[in-house]
Design a protein around this motif. Structure first.
Motif, PDB file in Angstrom:
ATOM      1  N   VAL A   1       0.837  -1.202   0.000  1.00  0.00           N
ATOM      2  CA  VAL A   1       0.000   0.000   0.000  1.00  0.00           C
ATOM      3  C   VAL A   1       0.870   1.250   0.000  1.00  0.00           C
ATOM      4  O   VAL A   1       0.616   2.201  -0.750  1.00  0.00           O
ATOM      5  CB  VAL A   1      -0.944  -0.014   1.220  1.00  0.00           C
TER       6      VAL A   1
ATOM      7  N   THR B   1       2.496   1.750  -3.414  1.00  0.00           N
ATOM      8  CA  THR B   1       1.513   2.180  -4.412  1.00  0.00           C
ATOM      9  C   THR B   1       1.143   3.642  -4.227  1.00  0.00           C
ATOM     10  O   THR B   1       1.060   4.406  -5.199  1.00  0.00           O
ATOM     11  CB  THR B   1       0.254   1.304  -4.323  1.00  0.00           C
ATOM     12  N   PHE B   2       0.902   4.056  -2.997  1.00  0.00           N
ATOM     13  CA  PHE B   2       0.597   5.463  -2.737  1.00  0.00           C
ATOM     14  C   PHE B   2       1.734   6.366  -3.215  1.00  0.00           C
ATOM     15  O   PHE B   2       1.505   7.441  -3.769  1.00  0.00           O
ATOM     16  CB  PHE B   2       0.351   5.690  -1.250  1.00  0.00           C
TER      17      PHE B   2
ATOM     18  N   ARG C   1       0.633  10.067  -3.870  1.00  0.00           N
ATOM     19  CA  ARG C   1      -0.277  10.320  -2.762  1.00  0.00           C
ATOM     20  C   ARG C   1       0.400  10.064  -1.422  1.00  0.00           C
ATOM     21  O   ARG C   1      -0.257  10.014  -0.384  1.00  0.00           O
ATOM     22  CB  ARG C   1      -1.549   9.478  -2.898  1.00  0.00           C
TER      23      ARG C   1
ATOM     24  N   MET D   1      -6.517  -2.902  -2.840  1.00  0.00           N
ATOM     25  CA  MET D   1      -6.000  -1.575  -3.170  1.00  0.00           C
ATOM     26  C   MET D   1      -7.037  -0.756  -3.932  1.00  0.00           C
ATOM     27  O   MET D   1      -7.088   0.470  -3.785  1.00  0.00           O
ATOM     28  CB  MET D   1      -4.716  -1.713  -4.003  1.00  0.00           C
TER      29      MET D   1
ATOM     30  N   SER E   1      -8.120   2.777  -2.515  1.00  0.00           N
ATOM     31  CA  SER E   1      -8.030   3.973  -3.359  1.00  0.00           C
ATOM     32  C   SER E   1      -9.360   4.709  -3.401  1.00  0.00           C
ATOM     33  O   SER E   1      -9.403   5.944  -3.403  1.00  0.00           O
ATOM     34  CB  SER E   1      -7.598   3.581  -4.781  1.00  0.00           C
TER      35      SER E   1
ATOM     36  N   THR F   1      -8.581   7.879  -0.966  1.00  0.00           N
ATOM     37  CA  THR F   1      -7.957   8.909  -1.800  1.00  0.00           C
ATOM     38  C   THR F   1      -8.958   9.704  -2.614  1.00  0.00           C
ATOM     39  O   THR F   1      -8.589  10.719  -3.202  1.00  0.00           O
ATOM     40  CB  THR F   1      -6.936   8.286  -2.774  1.00  0.00           C
TER      41      THR F   1
ATOM     42  N   ALA G   1      -1.320  -4.523  -5.853  1.00  0.00           N
ATOM     43  CA  ALA G   1      -1.644  -3.202  -5.316  1.00  0.00           C
ATOM     44  C   ALA G   1      -1.414  -2.109  -6.352  1.00  0.00           C
ATOM     45  O   ALA G   1      -2.245  -1.202  -6.504  1.00  0.00           O
ATOM     46  CB  ALA G   1      -0.801  -2.940  -4.070  1.00  0.00           C
TER      47      ALA G   1
ATOM     48  N   GLY H   1      -4.401   0.292  -7.782  1.00  0.00           N
ATOM     49  CA  GLY H   1      -4.342   1.742  -7.717  1.00  0.00           C
ATOM     50  C   GLY H   1      -4.399   2.377  -9.094  1.00  0.00           C
ATOM     51  O   GLY H   1      -5.044   3.414  -9.292  1.00  0.00           O
TER      52      GLY H   1
ATOM     53  N   TYR I   1      -8.037   2.178 -10.502  1.00  0.00           N
ATOM     54  CA  TYR I   1      -8.961   3.142  -9.891  1.00  0.00           C
ATOM     55  C   TYR I   1      -8.685   4.548 -10.405  1.00  0.00           C
ATOM     56  O   TYR I   1      -9.617   5.326 -10.609  1.00  0.00           O
ATOM     57  CB  TYR I   1      -8.872   3.118  -8.365  1.00  0.00           C
ATOM     58  N   ASN I   2      -7.418   4.882 -10.615  1.00  0.00           N
ATOM     59  CA  ASN I   2      -7.100   6.209 -11.149  1.00  0.00           C
ATOM     60  C   ASN I   2      -7.661   6.402 -12.551  1.00  0.00           C
ATOM     61  O   ASN I   2      -7.928   7.533 -12.962  1.00  0.00           O
ATOM     62  CB  ASN I   2      -5.585   6.431 -11.149  1.00  0.00           C
TER      63      ASN I   2
END
Length: 277
Positions: free
Chosen positions: A105, A108-109, A114, A173, A177, A181, A242, A246, A249-250
């Motif tokens: 996590v 990935t952030f 992020r 993830m 997200s 986020t 992960a 991410g 989702y973005n």
């Protein structure tokens, strides 16, 4: 009180504040041990990650070990324990450190900007330390011999477990997200959503791969009990899953406008309660 007296008091207070600020800046230059607020905040975050990861592994892996030794927890109980402990720790320290508890996590952030890149090594070290300390505690408290190994090892083929770890970490993830986020999400339910996702993943993948989703969760028990079979699966799989979760989702994040602005309410939950009343 006269107006002139009020003005003089304000002036004296402002001078005193300026003097204190000057003293503080001089002390920070003269004394290298003087900690800035940024350093203190980062230290608090690291401590929160160590404590959070410790109790996540302690409760989750502890339920696995207790079930293997005494048979009292049952497999559904193990699943519920994993989901509950993550939910509890998210609400406990999420406002301090972000409640990562998971190197996959954190990485990935950082990749998707992020999370500060310079803090990644500290977070990874904190998570691994918490996992090792927790695993050592369980080793001392319980009869955790090799048959009672509370880490993760593939039951069948390595490929099967690798693919499964990628898929379930992708889902985890993806959910994180969404609830952590995206400002349009209902933030009050973040802990419940993440905990429920982990519960479902363990229920599905637990009997096959162990449902790690977290390199720290697997590395800690492996180090303490000297069991490294298939450990690479639980490092590569969660990180790949992960990052993929991410990224996807973005792709569907089409606007940054918060739901609260659209609904013109301070809190979605509060608006629901008002409507019910």
């Amino acid at each position: 009180m006269a107006k002139t007296d009020e003005v003089s008091i304000v002036e004296e207070l402002s001078k005193a504040e300026e003097g204190n600020a000057t003293v503080g800046s001089q002390r920070s230059q003269e004394d290298p041990t003087w900690c800035s607020s940024t350093a203190v905040n980062l230290t608090q975050k690291i401590i929160a990650e160590v404590i959070g990861t410790y109790f996540v592994v302690f409760a989750g892996c502890g339920s696995v070990a207790v079930n293997k030794i005494y048979g009292s927890v049952t497999f559904p109980g193990v699943c519920i324990t994993w989901g509950l402990i993550v939910m509890v720790m998210v609400y406990s320290v999420g406002h301090i450190s972000g409640a990562h508890f998971n190197p996959a996590v954190t990485i990935t952030f950082a990749i998707f900007r992020r999370f500060p890149l310079q803090q990644v090594p500290l977070y990874l070290a904190a998570q691994l330390l918490g996992s090792v300390l927790s695993s050592g505690t369980l080793r001392l408290l319980l009869d955790s011999s090799t048959p009672h190994f509370f880490g993760t090892m593939p039951v069948d083929s390595n490929l099967q477990s690798l693919v499964l770890e990628i898929i379930i970490t992708f889902l985890l993830m993806f959910v994180i997200s969404g609830v952590a986020t995206d400002s349009r999400a209902i933030g009050e339910l973040a802990g419940i959503a993440v905990g429920a996702t982990i519960l479902l993943n363990v229920l599905i993948a637990g009997p096959i791969s162990g449902a790690s989703m977290n390199p720290a969760r697997s590395i800690g028990p492996a180090i303490v009990m000297n069991q490294y079979k298939g450990l690479w699966i639980y490092i590569v799989g969660p990180i790949v899953g992960a990052i993929a979760g991410g990224f996807v989702y973005n792709l569907i994040r089409f606007t940054e406008k918060p739901l609260r602005e659209i609904a013109r309410s301070g809190s979605f939950l509060k608006s629901l309660s008002k409507n019910r009343i």
